[in-house]
Design a protein around this motif. Structure first.
Motif, short mmCIF file in Angstrom:
data_model
loop_
_atom_site.label_atom_id
_atom_site.label_comp_id
_atom_site.label_asym_id
_atom_site.label_seq_id
_atom_site.Cartn_x
_atom_site.Cartn_y
_atom_site.Cartn_z
N ALA A 17 0.82 -1.21 0.00
CA ALA A 17 0.00 0.00 0.00
C ALA A 17 0.85 1.26 0.00
O ALA A 17 0.42 2.31 -0.48
CB ALA A 17 -0.93 -0.01 1.21
N TYR A 18 2.07 1.17 0.51
CA TYR A 18 2.98 2.32 0.53
C TYR A 18 3.79 2.44 -0.76
O TYR A 18 4.62 3.35 -0.87
CB TYR A 18 3.94 2.20 1.72
CG TYR A 18 3.30 2.46 3.06
CD1 TYR A 18 2.96 3.76 3.44
CD2 TYR A 18 3.04 1.43 3.94
CE1 TYR A 18 2.40 4.01 4.68
CE2 TYR A 18 2.47 1.67 5.18
CZ TYR A 18 2.15 2.97 5.54
OH TYR A 18 1.58 3.21 6.77
N GLY A 19 3.63 1.50 -1.70
CA GLY A 19 4.40 1.55 -2.93
C GLY A 19 5.77 0.91 -2.83
O GLY A 19 6.65 1.22 -3.63
N VAL A 20 5.94 -0.01 -1.89
CA VAL A 20 7.22 -0.70 -1.72
C VAL A 20 7.18 -2.00 -2.53
O VAL A 20 6.23 -2.77 -2.44
CB VAL A 20 7.50 -0.99 -0.23
CG1 VAL A 20 8.91 -1.56 -0.06
CG2 VAL A 20 7.37 0.29 0.59
N HIS A 21 8.23 -2.23 -3.32
CA HIS A 21 8.26 -3.33 -4.28
C HIS A 21 8.98 -4.56 -3.72
O HIS A 21 9.91 -4.46 -2.94
CB HIS A 21 8.99 -2.89 -5.55
CG HIS A 21 8.23 -1.90 -6.37
ND1 HIS A 21 7.76 -2.18 -7.63
CD2 HIS A 21 7.86 -0.62 -6.11
CE1 HIS A 21 7.14 -1.11 -8.12
NE2 HIS A 21 7.19 -0.16 -7.21
N GLN A 22 8.53 -5.73 -4.20
CA GLN A 22 9.22 -7.01 -4.01
C GLN A 22 9.53 -7.33 -2.54
O GLN A 22 10.61 -7.79 -2.20
CB GLN A 22 10.49 -7.04 -4.86
CG GLN A 22 10.18 -7.17 -6.35
CD GLN A 22 11.35 -6.85 -7.24
OE1 GLN A 22 11.66 -5.67 -7.48
NE2 GLN A 22 12.03 -7.87 -7.74
N MET A 23 8.54 -7.09 -1.71
CA MET A 23 8.73 -7.43 -0.30
C MET A 23 8.50 -8.91 -0.04
O MET A 23 8.88 -9.41 1.02
CB MET A 23 7.84 -6.56 0.58
CG MET A 23 8.17 -5.09 0.47
SD MET A 23 7.76 -4.13 1.94
CE MET A 23 9.14 -4.49 3.01
N LEU A 24 7.88 -9.60 -0.97
CA LEU A 24 7.82 -11.05 -0.93
C LEU A 24 8.55 -11.59 -2.15
O LEU A 24 8.37 -11.09 -3.27
CB LEU A 24 6.38 -11.57 -0.91
CG LEU A 24 5.54 -11.33 0.34
CD1 LEU A 24 4.25 -12.12 0.26
CD2 LEU A 24 6.29 -11.67 1.61
N GLY A 25 9.36 -12.63 -1.94
CA GLY A 25 10.06 -13.26 -3.05
C GLY A 25 11.41 -12.64 -3.32
O GLY A 25 11.87 -11.72 -2.64
N ASP A 26 12.09 -13.18 -4.32
CA ASP A 26 13.41 -12.74 -4.78
C ASP A 26 14.52 -13.04 -3.79
O ASP A 26 15.30 -13.96 -4.01
CB ASP A 26 13.41 -11.26 -5.19
CG ASP A 26 12.60 -11.04 -6.44
OD1 ASP A 26 12.94 -11.64 -7.48
OD2 ASP A 26 11.60 -10.31 -6.39
N VAL A 27 14.64 -12.31 -2.68
CA VAL A 27 15.66 -12.59 -1.68
C VAL A 27 15.08 -12.39 -0.28
O VAL A 27 14.27 -11.49 -0.05
CB VAL A 27 16.92 -11.70 -1.83
CG1 VAL A 27 17.72 -12.07 -3.07
CG2 VAL A 27 16.56 -10.21 -1.84
N TRP A 28 15.48 -13.27 0.65
CA TRP A 28 15.21 -13.02 2.06
C TRP A 28 15.91 -11.73 2.45
O TRP A 28 17.06 -11.51 2.09
CB TRP A 28 15.73 -14.15 2.92
CG TRP A 28 14.94 -15.42 2.84
CD1 TRP A 28 15.25 -16.54 2.12
CD2 TRP A 28 13.71 -15.70 3.51
NE1 TRP A 28 14.29 -17.50 2.30
CE2 TRP A 28 13.33 -17.02 3.16
CE3 TRP A 28 12.90 -14.97 4.39
CZ2 TRP A 28 12.18 -17.63 3.64
CZ3 TRP A 28 11.75 -15.58 4.88
CH2 TRP A 28 11.40 -16.88 4.51
N GLU A 29 15.25 -10.89 3.22
CA GLU A 29 15.81 -9.60 3.60
C GLU A 29 16.17 -9.59 5.08
O GLU A 29 15.32 -9.83 5.95
CB GLU A 29 14.83 -8.48 3.27
CG GLU A 29 14.56 -8.40 1.76
CD GLU A 29 13.60 -7.28 1.39
OE1 GLU A 29 13.33 -6.40 2.24
OE2 GLU A 29 13.12 -7.27 0.24
#
Length: 447
Positions: A362-374
Motif C-alpha cells: 500500500a505504501y508503494g514498496v516493491h518485491q517485499m515477498l520473493g526474490d531474496v530473504w531480507e
C-alpha cells in the motif's frame, strides 16, 4: 491449482481436497530436487558441513510427516520408530549426519512414498475439529506441507553449494521486464501504530502469533531491494577494507574468512562473475544482491548512510494499509495471486528490481515477498502472548540475540511457506541461503 493460502469459506471436504493437492505438489518438488536429478553417490554426499546430505533431507521429510500426520493426527502406530533418532534435527547436527546409518536413496524414496500413501488414505477419516488446535483449519497438514517446502529451499541451497555440472534446468518462462525508472528510491512510512503478527491465520506458526499493536516513529524505507550494481559500488569503494562500516564481530568474521564479495562471486578480467547452480555467468546489475550475510548487509547499509530496517518497520511497510487502517496478509491484499511476486522456484534467480508492479504494498514498496530473504536489524524474539505450539523446537529454542530475523522469502520459497507475517531467522554469518537486503533510515535524518 493455485496454492492454498486461505481456508475461508471451505467446508471440511473442500479443505481436505486442497490439502491432498498441496501434499502431492510439494512431493513432486522434493523428488525433482533429489532422486529424479541426482544419482545415489551425490544424494549421499555432503557438499558442505553446513548442509545435510540430500538423502537425509528426503527421509527426514517422510519421518516428520509420519510423526505428525500419521501418529499425531490419525493415531496410527509407528512405521519405523527405529529411525526416529536418525532424522531428529536436534539430536544430530548437520556436520555429523553423513556418518549416520541413513536410509539409502531408493529405500528413502520408498519410505516417503509409503508414508504419503498412508496419509492420503487416513485423511478422509481424520476430523478437522475446531476445538483441537492441531487439526483446526487443517493446521497440522499445513505445517507439514510448509515444512517440506522449507526443506526444498534448503535442498536448493545444497544444490547451489555442490560442484560439478548443473543438475537443475532453468525453468521456462518470460523474463520479467527491467526496473521502471519512475520508481522512487525510498518512501516515507508515516508515524503511527499498526497491527503486527496474526491471530487468525490458520496455518501461521507460533512465532507469528499473536497480533499486537506496535507504534513506530516515521521512517524511510527503500522501495526495492539493494541491487548487485549498488553492492558493487560498495565493494569498489573499499567497503570490505574499512572497519568503520562493520559491526565489530562482523569485522572479525570478514578478516578471519577473507571475505571480499558476496558468496559465489569472483573477479576475472575486470568483471564480476557468479556461480549459480553450476553455471558461471556475469553478475546481472539489476537483480537484488543475494548470498550476503547479516554482517555484510549491515556494513553496506552503514556505508550507504542508512541502516537495516527493524522487523516491525519491514512488516509495516509490507502489510499495513493506511487508508483501510488494517494489515494485509500479503503486500497487495489478502489472497495470493500468481504474477505478483517471484516465489515458488519459478526461476532459479531473483528477478530484476521493479519487475512485479502488481505486487507493491500500500505504501508503494516493491518485491517485499520473493526474490531474496531480507535481513532486518532485529534479534529473533517472542511476541507478546507467545505460546509454543505444537513443539518448542520450532521457534522457542532459537529466541535470543544469536539469531537475526529475515523477512519476505526468496525466489526459492513457496507461496505456502511465506506471508507478510512469516519470520525466518539465522546466524549473522550465514550466506549460503538466498539472502539480500533493503535499507531504511530515520525520517529525522537530513539527506
Amino acid at each position: 491449482m493455485a496454492p492454498l493460502t486461505t481456508t475461508d469459506g471451505l467446508d471440511e471436504h473442500g479443505l481436505k481436497e486442497l490439502i491432498a493437492a498441496e501434499l502431492d505438489a510439494v512431493r513432486d518438488r522434493s523428488l525433482g530436487l533429489t532422486t529424479e536429478v541426482l544419482d545415489a553417490a551425490e544424494l549421499t554426499a555432503q557438499v558442505s558441513p553446513l548442509m545435510s546430505p540430500l538423502v537425509w533431507d528426503l527421509a527426514h521429510i517422510g519421518n516428520y510427516e509420519e510423526l505428525w500426520l500419521l501418529r499425531a493426527a490419525a493415531g496410527v502406530e509407528p512405521m519405523r520408530p527405529e529411525i526416529d533418532s536418525l532424522y531428529d534435527a536436534f539430536e544430530h547436527p548437520r556436520a555429523e549426519r553423513p556418518s549416520l546409518p541413513l536410509l539409502p536413496p531408493e529405500e528413502a524414496r520408498a519410505y516417503v512414498a509409503t508414508v504419503r500413501a498412508r496419509v492420503l488414505d487416513s485423511l478422509p477419516k481424520v476430523r478437522l475439529r475446531e476445538d483441537d488446535p492441531l487439526t483446526a483449519g487443517g493446521f497440522v497438514y499445513g505445517m507439514v506441507v510448509q515444512h517440506e517446502h522449507q526443506h526444498d529451499e534448503t535442498m536448493l541451497a545444497t544444490h547451489q553449494l555442490r560442484k560439478g555440472a548443473p543438475a537443475l534446468l532453468e525453468p521456462d518462462g518470460p523474463v520479467p521486464p527491467v526496473r521502471d525508472p519512475a520508481i522512487p528510491p525510498e518512501v516515507l512510512i508515516e508515524a503511527g501504530p499498526f497491527e503486527m503478527g496474526t491471530s487468525d491465520d490458520p496455518w501461521a506458526y507460533d512465532n507469528e502469533r499473536s497480533a499486537h499493536i506496535v507504534d513506530l516513529p516515521a521512517y524511510y524505507i527503500d522501495t526495492t531491494p539493494v541491487t548487485n550494481h549498488a553492492y558493487i559500488a560498495f565493494i569498489e569503494a573499499g567497503g570490505y577494507d574499512d572497519a568503520r562500516w562493520w559491526h565489530p564481530q562482523g569485522w572479525e568474521w570478514r578478516s578471519a574468512k577473507g571475505r571480499r564479495a558476496p558468496g559465489f562471486w569472483t573477479r576475472e578480467d575486470g568483471q564480476w562473475l557468479r556461480r549459480r547452480f553450476g553455471r558461471v555467468e556475469p553478475v546481472p546489475p539489476d537483480e537484488p544482491v543475494q548470498h550476503v550475510s547479516w554482517y555484510e548487509a549491515d556494513a553496506y547499509a552503514r556505508w550507504a548512510g542508512k541502516r537495516l530496517p527493524t522487523e516491525a518497520e519491514w512488516e509495516k511497510a509490507a502489510r499495513w494499509d493506511p487508508d483501510a487502517q488494517r494489515s494485509r496478509r500479503f503486500p497487495w491484499g489478502d489472497f495470493y495471486e500468481e504474477g505478483r511476486a517471484n516465489l515458488g522456484q519459478r526461476r532459479l534467480r531473483p528477478a530484476p528490481v521493479g519487475s512485479f508492479p502488481r505486487g507493491v504494498s500500500a505504501y508503494g514498496v516493491h518485491q517485499m515477498l520473493g526474490d531474496v530473504w531480507e535481513w532486518t536489524s532485529s534479534d529473533f524474539a517472542a511476541y507478546p502472548g507467545f505460546r509454543a505450539f505444537p513443539y518448542r523446537e520450532y521457534s522457542e529454542v532459537f529466541f535470543g540475540p544469536e539469531y537475526k530475523v529475515l523477512r519476505g522469502g526468496s525466489w526459492a520459497t513457496h507461496p505456502l511457506a511465506v506471508r507478510g507475517t512469516f519470520r525466518n531467522w539465522d546466524y549473522p554469518i550465514r550466506r549460503q541461503i538466498f539472502t539480500g537486503l533493503r535499507c531504511a533510515r530515520d525520517a529525522t535524518e537530513a539527506r
